[in-house]
Design an enzyme around this catalytic site. Structure first.
Site, PDB file in Angstrom:
ATOM      1  N   SER A 191      25.824  38.103  10.934  1.00 16.37           N
ATOM      2  CA  SER A 191      26.231  38.368   9.558  1.00 16.37           C
ATOM      3  C   SER A 191      26.045  37.111   8.692  1.00 16.37           C
ATOM      4  CB  SER A 191      27.680  38.875   9.533  1.00 16.37           C
ATOM      5  OG  SER A 191      27.994  39.429   8.287  1.00 16.37           O
TER       6      SER A 191
ATOM      7  N   ASP B  18      24.840  50.205   9.418  1.00 10.92           N
ATOM      8  CA  ASP B  18      25.651  49.081   8.941  1.00 10.92           C
ATOM      9  C   ASP B  18      26.139  49.387   7.526  1.00 10.92           C
ATOM     10  OD1 ASP B  18      26.697  46.651   8.056  1.00 10.92           O
ATOM     11  OD2 ASP B  18      25.167  45.467   9.092  1.00 10.92           O
TER      12      ASP B  18
ATOM     13  N   HIS C 223      27.778  47.403  11.962  1.00  4.00           N
ATOM     14  CA  HIS C 223      27.651  46.024  11.497  1.00  4.00           C
ATOM     15  C   HIS C 223      27.908  44.997  12.595  1.00  4.00           C
ATOM     16  CE1 HIS C 223      27.647  42.573   8.904  1.00  4.00           C
ATOM     17  NE2 HIS C 223      28.894  42.266   9.245  1.00  4.00           N
TER      18      HIS C 223
END
Length: 289
Positions: free
Chosen positions: A136, A233, A263
């Protein structure tokens, strides 16, 4: 142009070739629990202490960069430590300033602060070239670190890469909403990943983050790049990984999409895919040497 592969294709290839040729190595990884590394603290002049866990081993090493407000104790970070131990390669995971076991306050952190943390890790806590694995926001910091330390970056593996994400999300809001946020001085976003149910960004944080955006111009990275993203996601759209793939100058770029991936990418098969991708890169890099 980057190559785009569905995860099922990559896994199939691994089971036919890499898995069969390296059965003993995989068995060592799948065999179960190992002794975890101990938490250490890096003392930096005039800066908060950084908490990290390190496994010594061969080169190239692997460095894991967590996501926003996350820490080094997640499933992906721990699975990668076990895997690197099984191969005898070095591995380091750490907490950003203000996160996890590191000193400092999360509210005082910025993208620039955490970029400095990553560069400190590369300069002081590891030796030789590293495979950077960014989750991320860690994927954004991974890009920034690779630009700043190309000689230390052997390869990059992005997981749900959130390059420029805070800034892009803010700029996509209606003008009226942005004005209200700027007047109030903060932006509160709902999230399911913490106890409060929301994340607050100050306007100062967003303005500072703008200075570190990477998608507005070519990204001067020439090492192998692998970008893994779930198509389900709901936090960071998978097309951001496609943008990163288009922007990097490297000719060795694969985008790997998981049709039902979320995600966090912490399901068993997600982690296997991540591990196999890194294993592929280690084979590639050691063969080149």
């Amino acid at each position: 142009m980057p190559r785009v592969r569905m995860a099922s294709t990559l896994l199939a290839r691994h089971f036919r070739t890499v898995f069969q040729l390296n059965v003993q190595r995989k068995k060592k990884w799948f065999s179960g629990a190992r002794d975890k590394s101990t938490v250490q603290y890096a003392v930096r002049p005039n800066l908060p202490k950084l908490a990290y866990r390190k496994v010594n081993g061969k080169s190239p090493g692997v460095v894991f960069l967590p996501g926003f407000a996350s820490n080094m104790g997640g499933k992906k970070a721990e699975a990668l430590e076990e895997f690197c131990q099984s191969l005898g390669h070095s591995y380091l995971r750490f907490d950003y300033t203000g996160c996890g076991s590191s000193e400092g306050e999360m509210v005082d952190g910025t993208v620039g602060t955490w970029k400095k943390d990553v560069l400190y890790v590369l300069d002081e806590l590891v030796e030789g070239p590293q495979i950077l694995v960014g989750s991320s926001m860690g994927g954004w910091l991974m890009c920034l670190a690779a630009i700043a330390r190309p000689e230390r970056t052997a390869a990059m593996v992005g997981i749900s890469t959130a390059a420029d994400h805070f800034v892009t999300l803010f700029n996509s809001l209606p003008i009226e909403t942005r004005k209200e946020i700027e007047e109030e001085g903060q932006w509160i976003i709902p999230t399911k990943y913490n106890e409060t149910g929301s994340v607050t960004f100050t306007t100062e944080f967003l303005k500072e983050a703008e200075q570190h955006c990477v998608l507005q111009s070519p990204i001067p990275v020439t090492c192998p790049v692998r970008l893994i993203h779930g198509m389900k996601d709901q936090e960071v759209p998978w097309h951001i990984s496609m943008q990163v793939a288009e922007r990097v100058l490297s000719n060795d770029v694969d985008v790997i999409l998981r049709k039902h991936g979320q995600h966090r990418m912490t399901e068993k098969h997600d982690i296997k895919l991540i591990v196999y991708t890194i294993d592929d890169l280690i084979d590639k890099l050691t063969t080149l040497v």
